[in-house]
Design a protein around this motif. Structure first.
Motif, mmCIF file in Angstrom:
data_model
loop_
_atom_site.group_PDB
_atom_site.id
_atom_site.type_symbol
_atom_site.label_atom_id
_atom_site.label_comp_id
_atom_site.label_asym_id
_atom_site.label_seq_id
_atom_site.Cartn_x
_atom_site.Cartn_y
_atom_site.Cartn_z
ATOM 1 N N TRP A 262 144.024 23.973 21.440
ATOM 2 C CA TRP A 262 143.246 22.785 21.767
ATOM 3 C C TRP A 262 142.698 22.119 20.523
ATOM 4 O O TRP A 262 142.601 20.882 20.469
ATOM 5 C CB TRP A 262 142.111 23.153 22.716
ATOM 6 C CG TRP A 262 142.596 23.319 24.131
ATOM 7 C CD1 TRP A 262 142.711 24.482 24.834
ATOM 8 C CD2 TRP A 262 143.079 22.286 24.979
ATOM 9 N NE1 TRP A 262 143.228 24.241 26.070
ATOM 10 C CE2 TRP A 262 143.464 22.886 26.188
ATOM 11 C CE3 TRP A 262 143.226 20.925 24.828
ATOM 12 C CZ2 TRP A 262 143.982 22.162 27.244
ATOM 13 C CZ3 TRP A 262 143.749 20.189 25.879
ATOM 14 C CH2 TRP A 262 144.112 20.808 27.082
ATOM 15 N N TYR B 231 143.511 18.338 19.686
ATOM 16 C CA TYR B 231 142.384 17.417 19.501
ATOM 17 C C TYR B 231 142.463 16.715 18.147
ATOM 18 O O TYR B 231 142.287 15.490 18.066
ATOM 19 C CB TYR B 231 141.074 18.199 19.625
ATOM 20 C CG TYR B 231 139.840 17.369 19.384
ATOM 21 C CD1 TYR B 231 139.282 16.605 20.399
ATOM 22 C CD2 TYR B 231 139.227 17.364 18.127
ATOM 23 C CE1 TYR B 231 138.152 15.844 20.162
ATOM 24 C CE2 TYR B 231 138.097 16.615 17.883
ATOM 25 C CZ TYR B 231 137.569 15.851 18.909
ATOM 26 O OH TYR B 231 136.444 15.106 18.682
ATOM 27 N N ALA C 229 142.655 12.918 18.582
ATOM 28 C CA ALA C 229 141.293 12.355 18.650
ATOM 29 C C ALA C 229 141.128 11.108 17.781
ATOM 30 O O ALA C 229 140.516 10.121 18.242
ATOM 31 C CB ALA C 229 140.269 13.421 18.267
ATOM 32 N N ALA D 94 135.423 9.573 24.315
ATOM 33 C CA ALA D 94 136.536 10.389 23.833
ATOM 34 C C ALA D 94 136.390 11.837 24.300
ATOM 35 O O ALA D 94 137.379 12.492 24.680
ATOM 36 C CB ALA D 94 136.606 10.329 22.304
ATOM 37 N N GLY D 95 135.167 12.336 24.292
ATOM 38 C CA GLY D 95 134.955 13.691 24.807
ATOM 39 C C GLY D 95 135.314 13.797 26.278
ATOM 40 O O GLY D 95 135.942 14.778 26.711
ATOM 41 N N PHE E 42 139.157 13.988 26.669
ATOM 42 C CA PHE E 42 139.779 15.288 26.396
ATOM 43 C C PHE E 42 139.380 16.331 27.444
ATOM 44 O O PHE E 42 140.163 17.239 27.740
ATOM 45 C CB PHE E 42 139.408 15.750 24.983
ATOM 46 C CG PHE E 42 140.254 15.105 23.926
ATOM 47 C CD1 PHE E 42 141.507 15.614 23.613
ATOM 48 C CD2 PHE E 42 139.827 13.968 23.253
ATOM 49 C CE1 PHE E 42 142.302 15.011 22.652
ATOM 50 C CE2 PHE E 42 140.615 13.359 22.292
ATOM 51 C CZ PHE E 42 141.853 13.878 21.990
ATOM 52 N N LEU E 43 138.215 16.212 27.985
ATOM 53 C CA LEU E 43 137.853 17.135 29.069
ATOM 54 C C LEU E 43 138.734 16.901 30.297
ATOM 55 O O LEU E 43 139.149 17.872 30.960
ATOM 56 C CB LEU E 43 136.374 16.957 29.444
ATOM 57 C CG LEU E 43 135.366 17.520 28.449
ATOM 58 C CD1 LEU E 43 133.947 17.241 28.923
ATOM 59 C CD2 LEU E 43 135.572 19.017 28.263
ATOM 60 N N VAL F 278 142.029 18.469 29.599
ATOM 61 C CA VAL F 278 141.986 19.919 29.816
ATOM 62 C C VAL F 278 142.100 20.247 31.302
ATOM 63 O O VAL F 278 142.848 21.140 31.708
ATOM 64 C CB VAL F 278 140.684 20.500 29.224
ATOM 65 C CG1 VAL F 278 140.524 21.958 29.622
ATOM 66 C CG2 VAL F 278 140.676 20.360 27.717
ATOM 67 N N ARG F 279 141.375 19.525 32.118
ATOM 68 C CA ARG F 279 141.386 19.808 33.556
ATOM 69 C C ARG F 279 142.737 19.501 34.198
ATOM 70 O O ARG F 279 143.160 20.202 35.121
ATOM 71 C CB ARG F 279 140.286 18.988 34.247
ATOM 72 C CG ARG F 279 138.883 19.477 33.963
ATOM 73 C CD ARG F 279 137.892 18.823 34.919
ATOM 74 N NE ARG F 279 137.830 17.379 34.710
ATOM 75 C CZ ARG F 279 136.945 16.779 33.931
ATOM 76 N NH1 ARG F 279 136.037 17.497 33.290
ATOM 77 N NH2 ARG F 279 136.935 15.470 33.781
#
Lengths: 183, 274
Positions: A21, A25, A29, A48-49, A52-53, A56-57
Motif C-alpha cells: 500500500w 500510495y 498520491a 485524497a485520503g 485511497f480509503l 482499499v475498501r
C-alpha cells in the motif's frame, strides 16, 4: 515503475501487506492530489485520503493491470470530487471559511511567492475553460491518462474527449495570447 | 464563418494540430513545425509542475496509517454479504396465506355474527361491540324472544284478569245479545287491532279496561271510547248498534277495551257465546 511489478504489488495489497500500500500510495498520491488541487478542492489532502480509503475498501472488486488501476483510482477521485463539490455547494458558508484559512509560512518566502503567483496564473487560465474541458485536460496532463482512460473516468466517448481536449487546449492558447505575457 | 463569440480563426486552429500534435502538447512538447504552440506547451509543463507535488510528510503519514488500518480491516473481515432481497420475499410469501386466511376467517365470523348464528354469549358480546360502533347486530337473547313473540301473535302474554272486560263491569248478556254479524265484526276488528300494533293496545288496555269496568251502566261508554282510539270506538259503537242493546255504551266500552287486545276478547266467538 509500477507497471512491471504491479501484479505482485496488487496481490500483496489484497493480502493487507503494508509495503504494497505504501508503494501504491507513493506512486499515485502525487497525481491524485495534484488533480484534486487543480480542480479546486477545498481540502485536497483530506479528499485524497478518502480516495485511497475507498480504494482499499473496494480493491477486491478491481481487476486489471497498472494502467487500469491508475484509471480506476482517478475514477474514484473524480467521483469523490464531484460529490464533495455538491456537498459544499449546499453549504457555501463552510467552504468559504475553509478556503480562507492561511497557509503556513516557510523560510523560502520569495520562492513561495513566485510559486504562488505561478499557481494563481495557472488557476486563472484553467478557470477560463469549460468544466468538461478542464476535467479532460487535467486528467490528461496531471493524471497521465490516455484519451480512452479519460473517457472511462468522465463517462464520455473517446471522440467527445478528443474534442474537449482540442477545444480546451485552443482555449488556453487563446487566453495566453490575450494576456500577452508568456509563462 | 464563425459567430462573434467564437474563437478567432477557429477553423484554422482546429485544422492545424493533429491528434499526434495534441498528444505532444499534453506531454509538454510543442509540434515540430508549429511555433505557435510553444507557449501552450510551456503552460502544460507549468501546470504539471505546479500541481504534481507529493503530499507533505505529515499528510502522507496520516494517510498511510489510515490505509494500513483499513487494509487490515478489509483483509481480516469477511466480505460483507450483499443485502439479500430473497429474505423479505420469502417472508412475504409465507405471510400471504396467513393474511388471506385471517381475512377469510374474519369475513366468515362477521357473516355468522350478522346472521345471529354465533353461540349465545359470543353473539351477545359481538352485538354489544358492534353496537358501540353503530352497527346493529342481532343479540343473543333478543332474537329468541322476538322469535317467540312472532310465533304466537294471537296470544297475549301475561294478561291480567282485570284487563278482561268480562267481569261484573260488563254484563255478559250484552255480548250475548250480539249477533253473529257483530261477533264477526268484533273478531275482524280485534284482528285488525292486533295487526295495527300491540304496543298501542297494551298502553290503552289499562285505560280501556278501567273504563270498561266503570262503564257497566253504559253512560261511561264515551269515556271508554275516549280511552281508546276513535276508530276502535266506532267499531264498538257499530257492534252495539247491531246488538240493539241500550247498553251500547257498555258495548262500546267493551269494544274499546278490546281495541287492542280486548277487542280480541270481544271479537272472540267464545266470548260472544259466553
Amino acid at each position: 515503475m509500477l507497471e512491471e511489478t504491479f501484479p505482485q504489488v496488487l496481490a500483496a495489497a489484497r493480502e493487507g501487506a503494508e509495503w504494497a500500500w505504501v508503494r501504491l500510495y507513493r506512486e499515485l498520491a502525487p497525481p491524485v492530489l495534484g488533480y484534486l488541487r487543480a480542480r479546486g478542492s477545498a481540502e485536497p489532502d483530506d479528499l485524497a485520503g478518502e480516495v485511497f480509503l475507498q480504494v482499499v475498501r473496494d480493491l477486491r472488486t478491481f481487476e486489471g493491470d497498472a494502467r487500469d488501476f491508475r484509471a480506476w483510482v482517478f475514477t474514484v477521485a473524480h467521483h469523490r470530487l464531484v460529490d464533495d463539490a455538491r456537498r459544499r455547494a449546499r453549504r457555501p458558508a463552510d467552504s468559504v471559511a475553509e478556503v480562507m484559512e492561511p497557509e503556513p509560512v516557510t523560510e523560502d518566502t520569495v520562492g513561495q511567492v513566485d510559486r504562488a503567483l505561478a499557481l494563481e496564473r495557472v488557476r486563472r487560465l484553467i478557470g477560463q475553460l469549460a468544466p468538461d474541458q478542464r476535467d479532460v485536460l487535467l486528467l490528461r496532463v496531471l493524471g497521465g491518462l490516455t484519451v480512452a482512460e479519460v473517457a472511462q473516468v468522465v463517462g464520455k466517448s473517446t471522440g467527445a474527449v478528443k474534442a474537449l481536449q482540442r477545444r480546451g487546449l485552443l482555449r488556453v492558447k487563446q487566453a495566453l495570447a490575450e494576456e500577452g505575457v508568456p509563462l | 464563418m464563425s459567430d462573434g463569440d467564437a474563437y478567432e480563426d477557429e477553423m484554422a486552429m482546429l485544422s492545424r494540430p493533429s491528434d499526434r500534435d495534441l498528444d505532444g502538447l499534453i506531454a509538454g512538447r510543442a509540434p515540430d513545425d508549429g511555433g505557435d504552440f510553444d507557449e501552450l506547451a510551456s503552460f502544460v509543463r507549468e501546470l504539471k509542475q505546479a500541481f504534481d507535488s507529493s503530499p507533505n510528510t505529515t499528510t502522507e503519514a496520516r494517510h498511510l496509517h489510515a490505509i494500513a488500518a483499513a487494509a487490515r480491516l478489509a483483509t481480516h473481515s469477511a466480505p460483507l454479504p450483499a443485502p439479500t432481497r430473497p429474505a423479505p420475499a420469502k417472508r412475504r410469501l409465507w405471510a400471504r396465506p396467513l393474511v388471506l386466511a385471517g381475512a377469510l376467517t374474519l369475513g366468515l365470523f362477521c357473516g355468522v355474527a350478522y346472521a345471529g348464528a354465533l353461540p349465545g354469549p359470543v353473539q351477545g358480546a359481538v352485538a354489544d361491540v358492534a353496537g358501540n360502533v353503530g352497527v346493529s347486530l342481532p343479540g343473543a337473547h333478543n332474537d329468541k324472544d322476538d322469535g317467540a313473540q312472532n310465533d304466537k301473535p294471537a296470544i297475549v302474554p301475561e294478561r291480567p284478569q282485570q284487563e278482561r272486560p268480562t267481569g261484573p263491569a260488563q254484563p255478559s248478556g250484552t255480548r250475548g245479545l250480539g249477533t253473529p254479524a257483530r261477533q264477526e265484526s268484533g273478531q275482524q276488528v280485534g284482528q285488525k287491532d292486533v295487526e295495527s300494533g300491540n304496543q298501542q293496545a297494551q298502553q290503552q288496555q289499562g285505560q280501556g279496561g278501567t273504563e270498561n269496568q266503570r262503564g257497566d251502566d253504559g253512560t261511561n261508554g264515551n269515556t271508554g271510547d275516549q280511552g281508546s282510539s276513535g276508530e276502535q270506538g266506532s267499531h264498538g259503537d257499530d257492534g252495539g248498534a247491531h246488538g240493539g242493546s241500550t247498553q251500547s255504551g257498555g258495548s262500546q266500552g267493551g269494544g274499546q277495551g278490546g281495541s287492542g287486545d280486548h277487542s280480541r276478547g270481544d271479537g272472540n266467538p267464545g266470548d260472544g257465546d259466553n
